[in-house]
Design a protein around this motif. Structure first.
Motif, PDB file in Angstrom:
ATOM      1  N   PHE A 199     -10.214 -58.866  16.818  1.00  0.00           N
ATOM      2  CA  PHE A 199     -11.507 -59.292  16.291  1.00  0.00           C
ATOM      3  C   PHE A 199     -12.325 -58.111  15.786  1.00  0.00           C
ATOM      4  N   VAL A 200     -12.148 -56.954  16.401  1.00  0.00           N
ATOM      5  CA  VAL A 200     -12.873 -55.773  15.936  1.00  0.00           C
ATOM      6  C   VAL A 200     -12.400 -55.384  14.533  1.00  0.00           C
ATOM      7  N   ASN A 201     -11.135 -55.673  14.197  1.00  0.00           N
ATOM      8  CA  ASN A 201     -10.646 -55.415  12.839  1.00  0.00           C
ATOM      9  C   ASN A 201     -11.517 -56.105  11.794  1.00  0.00           C
ATOM     10  N   ILE A 202     -11.930 -57.337  12.090  1.00  0.00           N
ATOM     11  CA  ILE A 202     -12.771 -58.085  11.151  1.00  0.00           C
ATOM     12  C   ILE A 202     -14.108 -57.386  10.983  1.00  0.00           C
ATOM     13  N   LEU A 203     -14.629 -56.877  12.073  1.00  0.00           N
ATOM     14  CA  LEU A 203     -15.903 -56.160  12.020  1.00  0.00           C
ATOM     15  C   LEU A 203     -15.775 -54.881  11.196  1.00  0.00           C
ATOM     16  N   VAL A 204     -14.662 -54.176  11.345  1.00  0.00           N
ATOM     17  CA  VAL A 204     -14.416 -52.966  10.553  1.00  0.00           C
ATOM     18  C   VAL A 204     -14.422 -53.305   9.059  1.00  0.00           C
ATOM     19  N   ALA A 205     -13.698 -54.351   8.691  1.00  0.00           N
ATOM     20  CA  ALA A 205     -13.625 -54.731   7.277  1.00  0.00           C
ATOM     21  C   ALA A 205     -15.001 -55.085   6.730  1.00  0.00           C
ATOM     22  N   SER A 206     -15.786 -55.803   7.518  1.00  0.00           N
ATOM     23  CA  SER A 206     -17.116 -56.200   7.054  1.00  0.00           C
ATOM     24  C   SER A 206     -18.053 -55.007   6.944  1.00  0.00           C
ATOM     25  N   ARG A 207     -18.020 -54.143   7.951  1.00  0.00           N
ATOM     26  CA  ARG A 207     -18.948 -53.005   7.966  1.00  0.00           C
ATOM     27  C   ARG A 207     -18.639 -51.988   6.877  1.00  0.00           C
ATOM     28  N   PHE A 208     -17.349 -51.748   6.608  1.00  0.00           N
ATOM     29  CA  PHE A 208     -16.986 -50.627   5.741  1.00  0.00           C
ATOM     30  C   PHE A 208     -16.402 -51.019   4.388  1.00  0.00           C
ATOM     31  N   ALA A 260     -16.506 -50.043  21.235  1.00  0.00           N
ATOM     32  CA  ALA A 260     -17.598 -49.080  21.410  1.00  0.00           C
ATOM     33  C   ALA A 260     -17.843 -48.281  20.137  1.00  0.00           C
ATOM     34  N   ARG A 261     -16.770 -47.918  19.440  1.00  0.00           N
ATOM     35  CA  ARG A 261     -16.944 -47.162  18.194  1.00  0.00           C
ATOM     36  C   ARG A 261     -17.675 -47.972  17.131  1.00  0.00           C
ATOM     37  N   LEU A 262     -17.636 -49.290  17.256  1.00  0.00           N
ATOM     38  CA  LEU A 262     -18.335 -50.166  16.303  1.00  0.00           C
ATOM     39  C   LEU A 262     -19.699 -50.588  16.820  1.00  0.00           C
ATOM     40  N   GLY A 263     -20.158 -49.945  17.874  1.00  0.00           N
ATOM     41  CA  GLY A 263     -21.506 -50.189  18.361  1.00  0.00           C
ATOM     42  C   GLY A 263     -21.655 -51.350  19.323  1.00  0.00           C
ATOM     43  N   LEU A 264     -20.569 -51.789  19.935  1.00  0.00           N
ATOM     44  CA  LEU A 264     -20.641 -52.941  20.839  1.00  0.00           C
ATOM     45  C   LEU A 264     -20.807 -52.550  22.296  1.00  0.00           C
TER      46      LEU A 264
END
Length: 207
Positions: A106-115, A171-175
């Protein structure tokens, strides 16, 4: 010798950490995450272009948990896998796979959206849902830590490697502000393991 294609940060951390815990020699071949599609040697091993990739003689593998399971079978669990039929085995299996399928994916999706998403779509529905899914599964880790010091029970196992990577990724994505104190303390304890420290020392960025 085993060759691990890795970058920092990436799921190669799981494979490197496991090899350090097992005491198995390996060569780390650094891959530049930003230019990995231009890395012909790496792409020949994994045309999908994601990390990690591993070569062990004639065996070429990708997918971090599959690589971990292969290494544990081939080189001995080293106390990192509860025996079949042991009471700790179900929890071990659950958290080994939760670390990827239920958390890091799920963090992969956040990476794609953020960057990668256009400016107006960075905080989109998919990204918000991914955070909710990650946070929901995080409750399973919190609950487990209320029962035992490690994911499989009283002893450290490969399941902790899987889950710890997912927690560090989040954590690296601010969670990290969503992590209970017990989760933060668990991560700190794992970071004190010699295998974890050796994994960090071995990693070098691509030239």
């Amino acid at each position: 010798m085993i060759r691990v294609y890795g970058g920092w940060p990436s799921r190669s951390m799981r494979v490197q950490w496991l090899l350090e815990e097992l005491g198995v020699a390996y060569e780390l071949r650094a891959v530049d995450l930003r230019r990995r599609m231009e890395d012909a040697e790496f792409m020949a091993v994994n045309p999908g272009g994601f990390l990690p990739a591993m070569v062990d003689g004639d065996v070429h593998m990708v997918e971090s948990l599959a690589v971990m399971e292969y290494l544990l079978e081939r080189y001995g669990p080293g106390g990192l896998v509860p025996a079949t039929g042991a009471p700790e085995r179900p929890a071990y299996l659950q958290f080994l796979h939760l670390g990827e399928a239920g958390m890091a994916s799920f963090v992969n999706i956040l990476v794609a959206s953020r960057f990668a998403a256009p400016e107006g779509e960075k905080d989109n529905f998919g990204a918000r849902t991914a955070v909710q899914m990650f946070t929901g599964r995080l409750k399973l880790v919190e609950q487990r830590l209320g029962e035992a010091p490690f994911m499989a029970g009283a002893e450290f196992s490969a399941a902790d490697i899987s889950v710890c990577y997912a927690l560090e990724f989040g954590a690296r994505l601010g969670l990290q502000d969503r992590y209970a104190e017990a989760v933060t303390a668990y991560m700190a304890r794992l970071a004190e393991r010699n295998g974890y420290k050796r994994m960090l020392e071995r990693w070098r960025p691509p030239a």
